[in-house]
Design a protein around this motif. Structure first.
Motif, PDB file in Angstrom:
ATOM      1  N   GLN A 185       2.304 -33.354  -7.043  1.00 19.92           N
ATOM      2  CA  GLN A 185       3.707 -33.602  -6.699  1.00 19.92           C
ATOM      3  C   GLN A 185       4.469 -34.193  -7.888  1.00 19.92           C
ATOM      4  OE1 GLN A 185       3.701 -35.875  -3.024  1.00 19.92           O
ATOM      5  NE2 GLN A 185       2.032 -34.608  -2.267  1.00 19.92           N
ATOM      6  N   VAL A 186       3.710 -34.717  -8.869  1.00 22.68           N
ATOM      7  CA  VAL A 186       4.327 -35.401 -10.006  1.00 22.68           C
ATOM      8  C   VAL A 186       4.206 -34.589 -11.293  1.00 22.68           C
ATOM      9  CG1 VAL A 186       4.297 -37.576 -11.328  1.00 22.68           C
ATOM     10  CG2 VAL A 186       3.540 -37.566  -8.946  1.00 22.68           C
ATOM     11  N   THR A 187       3.057 -33.890 -11.461  1.00 27.58           N
ATOM     12  CA  THR A 187       2.807 -33.204 -12.741  1.00 27.58           C
ATOM     13  C   THR A 187       1.888 -32.009 -12.510  1.00 27.58           C
ATOM     14  OG1 THR A 187       2.174 -33.580 -15.052  1.00 27.58           O
ATOM     15  CG2 THR A 187       0.771 -34.607 -13.381  1.00 27.58           C
ATOM     16  N   ASP A 188       1.572 -31.288 -13.593  1.00 31.67           N
ATOM     17  CA  ASP A 188       0.627 -30.162 -13.476  1.00 31.67           C
ATOM     18  C   ASP A 188      -0.791 -30.706 -13.625  1.00 31.67           C
ATOM     19  OD1 ASP A 188       2.654 -28.211 -13.266  1.00 31.67           O
ATOM     20  OD2 ASP A 188       3.004 -28.409 -15.421  1.00 31.67           O
ATOM     21  N   VAL A 189      -1.656 -30.218 -12.765  1.00 30.09           N
ATOM     22  CA  VAL A 189      -3.027 -30.760 -12.724  1.00 30.09           C
ATOM     23  C   VAL A 189      -4.020 -29.616 -12.621  1.00 30.09           C
ATOM     24  CG1 VAL A 189      -4.638 -32.222 -11.422  1.00 30.09           C
ATOM     25  CG2 VAL A 189      -2.198 -32.797 -11.449  1.00 30.09           C
ATOM     26  N   THR A 190      -5.114 -29.727 -13.381  1.00 26.97           N
ATOM     27  CA  THR A 190      -6.249 -28.845 -13.138  1.00 26.97           C
ATOM     28  C   THR A 190      -7.504 -29.714 -13.068  1.00 26.97           C
ATOM     29  OG1 THR A 190      -7.299 -26.756 -13.767  1.00 26.97           O
ATOM     30  CG2 THR A 190      -6.818 -28.281 -15.553  1.00 26.97           C
ATOM     31  N   THR A 191      -8.542 -29.194 -12.441  1.00 31.63           N
ATOM     32  CA  THR A 191      -9.758 -30.006 -12.284  1.00 31.63           C
ATOM     33  C   THR A 191     -10.950 -29.273 -12.867  1.00 31.63           C
ATOM     34  OG1 THR A 191     -10.315 -29.107 -10.113  1.00 31.63           O
ATOM     35  CG2 THR A 191      -8.859 -31.033 -10.145  1.00 31.63           C
ATOM     36  N   LEU A 192     -11.931 -30.059 -13.329  1.00 35.12           N
ATOM     37  CA  LEU A 192     -13.204 -29.498 -13.801  1.00 35.12           C
ATOM     38  C   LEU A 192     -14.324 -30.271 -13.123  1.00 35.12           C
ATOM     39  CD1 LEU A 192     -12.655 -29.214 -17.685  1.00 35.12           C
ATOM     40  CD2 LEU A 192     -12.486 -27.373 -15.986  1.00 35.12           C
ATOM     41  N   GLN A 193     -15.198 -29.542 -12.460  1.00 36.53           N
ATOM     42  CA  GLN A 193     -16.303 -30.192 -11.761  1.00 36.53           C
ATOM     43  C   GLN A 193     -17.584 -29.967 -12.562  1.00 36.53           C
ATOM     44  OE1 GLN A 193     -18.913 -28.667  -9.608  1.00 36.53           O
ATOM     45  NE2 GLN A 193     -19.513 -30.532  -8.573  1.00 36.53           N
ATOM     46  N   PHE A 194     -18.156 -31.046 -13.070  1.00 37.02           N
ATOM     47  CA  PHE A 194     -19.443 -30.912 -13.775  1.00 37.02           C
ATOM     48  C   PHE A 194     -20.155 -32.254 -13.789  1.00 37.02           C
ATOM     49  CE2 PHE A 194     -16.146 -31.603 -17.087  1.00 37.02           C
ATOM     50  CZ  PHE A 194     -16.605 -32.756 -17.680  1.00 37.02           C
ATOM     51  N   ASP A 195     -21.480 -32.169 -13.929  1.00 39.06           N
ATOM     52  CA  ASP A 195     -22.285 -33.376 -14.163  1.00 39.06           C
ATOM     53  C   ASP A 195     -22.340 -33.557 -15.675  1.00 39.06           C
ATOM     54  OD1 ASP A 195     -24.353 -35.229 -14.644  1.00 39.06           O
ATOM     55  OD2 ASP A 195     -25.306 -34.722 -12.739  1.00 39.06           O
ATOM     56  N   ILE A 196     -21.851 -34.699 -16.113  1.00 40.26           N
ATOM     57  CA  ILE A 196     -21.683 -34.932 -17.551  1.00 40.26           C
ATOM     58  C   ILE A 196     -23.027 -34.978 -18.298  1.00 40.26           C
ATOM     59  CG2 ILE A 196     -21.734 -37.486 -17.623  1.00 40.26           C
ATOM     60  CD1 ILE A 196     -18.999 -37.271 -19.112  1.00 40.26           C
ATOM     61  N   ARG A 197     -24.115 -35.075 -17.539  1.00 39.96           N
ATOM     62  CA  ARG A 197     -25.448 -35.067 -18.168  1.00 39.96           C
ATOM     63  C   ARG A 197     -25.863 -33.678 -18.627  1.00 39.96           C
ATOM     64  NH1 ARG A 197     -28.223 -38.504 -13.356  1.00 39.96           N
ATOM     65  NH2 ARG A 197     -26.706 -37.257 -12.227  1.00 39.96           N
ATOM     66  N   ASN A 198     -25.189 -32.668 -18.081  1.00 44.42           N
ATOM     67  CA  ASN A 198     -25.593 -31.286 -18.329  1.00 44.42           C
ATOM     68  C   ASN A 198     -24.715 -30.700 -19.436  1.00 44.42           C
ATOM     69  OD1 ASN A 198     -25.851 -28.487 -18.222  1.00 44.42           O
ATOM     70  ND2 ASN A 198     -26.226 -28.478 -16.018  1.00 44.42           N
ATOM     71  N   GLN A 199     -25.287 -30.637 -20.638  1.00 50.25           N
ATOM     72  CA  GLN A 199     -24.481 -30.248 -21.805  1.00 50.25           C
ATOM     73  C   GLN A 199     -23.865 -28.863 -21.643  1.00 50.25           C
ATOM     74  OE1 GLN A 199     -26.172 -28.709 -25.393  1.00 50.25           O
ATOM     75  NE2 GLN A 199     -24.048 -28.019 -25.416  1.00 50.25           N
ATOM     76  N   LYS A 200     -24.637 -27.933 -21.086  1.00 45.13           N
ATOM     77  CA  LYS A 200     -24.109 -26.560 -20.917  1.00 45.13           C
ATOM     78  C   LYS A 200     -22.944 -26.569 -19.917  1.00 45.13           C
ATOM     79  CE  LYS A 200     -25.460 -21.776 -19.945  1.00 45.13           C
ATOM     80  NZ  LYS A 200     -24.242 -21.501 -19.236  1.00 45.13           N
ATOM     81  N   ALA A 201     -23.127 -27.328 -18.832  1.00 48.17           N
ATOM     82  CA  ALA A 201     -22.060 -27.397 -17.820  1.00 48.17           C
ATOM     83  C   ALA A 201     -20.794 -28.015 -18.428  1.00 48.17           C
ATOM     84  CB  ALA A 201     -22.531 -28.210 -16.612  1.00 48.17           C
ATOM     85  N   VAL A 202     -20.966 -29.036 -19.253  1.00 50.05           N
ATOM     86  CA  VAL A 202     -19.813 -29.688 -19.902  1.00 50.05           C
ATOM     87  C   VAL A 202     -19.070 -28.679 -20.783  1.00 50.05           C
ATOM     88  CG1 VAL A 202     -19.145 -31.441 -21.615  1.00 50.05           C
ATOM     89  CG2 VAL A 202     -20.838 -32.004 -19.849  1.00 50.05           C
ATOM     90  N   PHE A 203     -19.832 -27.986 -21.643  1.00 52.33           N
ATOM     91  CA  PHE A 203     -19.202 -27.038 -22.571  1.00 52.33           C
ATOM     92  C   PHE A 203     -18.575 -25.870 -21.817  1.00 52.33           C
ATOM     93  CE2 PHE A 203     -20.221 -27.880 -27.163  1.00 52.33           C
ATOM     94  CZ  PHE A 203     -20.575 -29.197 -26.975  1.00 52.33           C
ATOM     95  N   ASP A 204     -19.312 -25.309 -20.836  1.00 53.27           N
ATOM     96  CA  ASP A 204     -18.774 -24.163 -20.078  1.00 53.27           C
ATOM     97  C   ASP A 204     -17.460 -24.554 -19.407  1.00 53.27           C
ATOM     98  OD1 ASP A 204     -20.893 -22.631 -20.818  1.00 53.27           O
ATOM     99  OD2 ASP A 204     -21.898 -22.658 -18.866  1.00 53.27           O
ATOM    100  N   ALA A 205     -17.441 -25.752 -18.806  1.00 52.95           N
ATOM    101  CA  ALA A 205     -16.234 -26.191 -18.092  1.00 52.95           C
ATOM    102  C   ALA A 205     -15.070 -26.350 -19.074  1.00 52.95           C
ATOM    103  CB  ALA A 205     -16.507 -27.508 -17.365  1.00 52.95           C
ATOM    104  N   ILE A 206     -15.312 -27.030 -20.171  1.00 51.90           N
ATOM    105  CA  ILE A 206     -14.208 -27.319 -21.102  1.00 51.90           C
ATOM    106  C   ILE A 206     -13.692 -26.028 -21.747  1.00 51.90           C
ATOM    107  CG2 ILE A 206     -13.598 -28.503 -23.270  1.00 51.90           C
ATOM    108  CD1 ILE A 206     -15.432 -30.828 -22.263  1.00 51.90           C
ATOM    109  N   PHE A 207     -14.612 -25.119 -22.078  1.00 49.21           N
ATOM    110  CA  PHE A 207     -14.169 -23.880 -22.729  1.00 49.21           C
ATOM    111  C   PHE A 207     -13.555 -22.892 -21.729  1.00 49.21           C
ATOM    112  CE2 PHE A 207     -17.411 -25.190 -26.092  1.00 49.21           C
ATOM    113  CZ  PHE A 207     -16.441 -25.859 -26.828  1.00 49.21           C
ATOM    114  N   SER A 208     -13.665 -23.228 -20.423  1.00 52.64           N
ATOM    115  CA  SER A 208     -13.057 -22.348 -19.415  1.00 52.64           C
ATOM    116  C   SER A 208     -11.629 -22.795 -19.068  1.00 52.64           C
ATOM    117  CB  SER A 208     -13.886 -22.366 -18.131  1.00 52.64           C
ATOM    118  OG  SER A 208     -13.621 -23.567 -17.409  1.00 52.64           O
ATOM    119  N   LEU A 209     -11.166 -23.849 -19.723  1.00 51.13           N
ATOM    120  CA  LEU A 209      -9.830 -24.357 -19.370  1.00 51.13           C
ATOM    121  C   LEU A 209      -8.758 -23.306 -19.605  1.00 51.13           C
ATOM    122  CD1 LEU A 209      -9.704 -28.014 -20.786  1.00 51.13           C
ATOM    123  CD2 LEU A 209      -9.324 -27.316 -18.403  1.00 51.13           C
TER     124      LEU A 209
END
Ligand code: NDP
Ligand code: 8X3
Length: 250
Positions: free
Chosen positions: A48-72
């Motif tokens: 309602q205030v700004t544009d928002v997107t979300t990324l769901q990942f377990d920060i312990r999982n390096q592949k999940a972190v990279f996949d999520a960030i590069f999918s932005l």
């Protein structure tokens, strides 16, 4: 064009409050955490205030972190402010009684997770020669206390990484800020004591602790300084707390 803030650990406590603060300050947001229901709730509130997107990942999982960030999506891929906030204490046993599972969790989340996220985001900041990284340390990263052992070690590591980032990123004009809160009443102690709400509540009895908004407010101040001003390192406690072990309780 709106600036983009990327906040880890946005599903609770300091991260949640920071998301609200930065939304009010006009940032668009990338909100991260493992609990999708919380991410959805926060997104619906702040959209309602700004544009928002979300990324769901377990920060312990390096592949999940990279996949999520590069999918932005393109619109969120230029990150101006990175708030490395995700983290927790797990257990408060003396070193001789500590659980290896707890130790692994604290090192993997608080230290390695912070590094994975930073590794994925820093190259775009160095390329642009701009950006601001805020690392949430702790008073536990400045001193130690009984039973704090590995949590304190993980936060001492965050303190060292914060200072090292400021050195290494200096040629690129990237601001690096360490914020080191004392006792903040969030879900932190509930996680530390593995869901024991009574033990968690006791931690904050008899004095007025910091609240998540107190830290979010400071983050809002820090990011709003002019580009030539870098708040390097802040230790913030409630008035009742002098050190990790000296708290004026009624
Ligand atoms: P909360 O427990 O309320 O929030 C912790 C956040 O970290 C949650 O959003 C959680 O999201 C996220 N997180 C935890 N583990 C993971 C994981 N494996 N992967 C991804 N995200 C994870 O605690 P606080 O808000 O108090 O803590 C935030 C930061 O502040 C931490 O780094 C903490 O060490 C630090 N801090 C806290 C103090 C306090 O007294 N509360 C004092 C000093 C520093 P989810 O579970 O959805 O993944
Ligand atoms: C959290 C504060 O005192 O529980 O980082 O370590 S403390």
């Amino acid at each position: 064009m709106k600036k983009t803030a990327f906040i880890t650990g946005a599903t609770s406590g300091i991260g949640w409050a920071t998301a609200s603060e930065l939304a009010q300050k006009g940032y668009q947001l990338v909100l991260c955490g493992r609990r999708q229901d919380r991410l959805d709730e926060l997104k619906s509130e702040l959209s309602q205030v700004t544009d928002v997107t979300t990324l769901q990942f377990d920060i312990r999982n390096q592949k999940a972190v990279f996949d999520a960030i590069f999918s932005l999506p393109e619109a969120f891929s230029t990150i101006d402010v990175l708030v490395n906030n995700a983290g927790n204490a797990h257990g408060k046993d003396a070193i001789q009684d500590g659980s290896i599972e707890d130790w692994d969790a604290m090192i993997d989340i608080n230290v390695k997770g912070l590094l994975y996220v930073s590794k994925a985001i820093i190259p775009s900041m160095t390329e642009r020669k701009s950006g601001h990284i805020i690392n949430i340390g702790s008073t536990a990263g400045k001193e130690v206390y009984p039973g704090g052992n590995v949590y304190c070690a993980s936060k001492h590591a965050v303190d060292a990484i914060n200072k090292s980032m400021r050195l290494d990123l200096n040629p690129f004009g990237i601001r690096v800020t360490g914020i080191h809160p004392g006792m903040v009443e969030t879900e932190f102690s509930e996680v530390r004591f593995k869901g024991d709400k009574e033990a968690a509540a006791k931690v904050y009895q008899g004095f007025e602790p910091l609240l998540a908004n107190d830290i979010a407010d400071i983050i809002g101040f820090v990011v709003a300084r002019p580009a030539h001003v870098c708040v390097a390192d802040l230790v913030v406690t409630c008035t009742a707390q002098a050190t990790s072990t000296v708290v004026n309780k009624s």
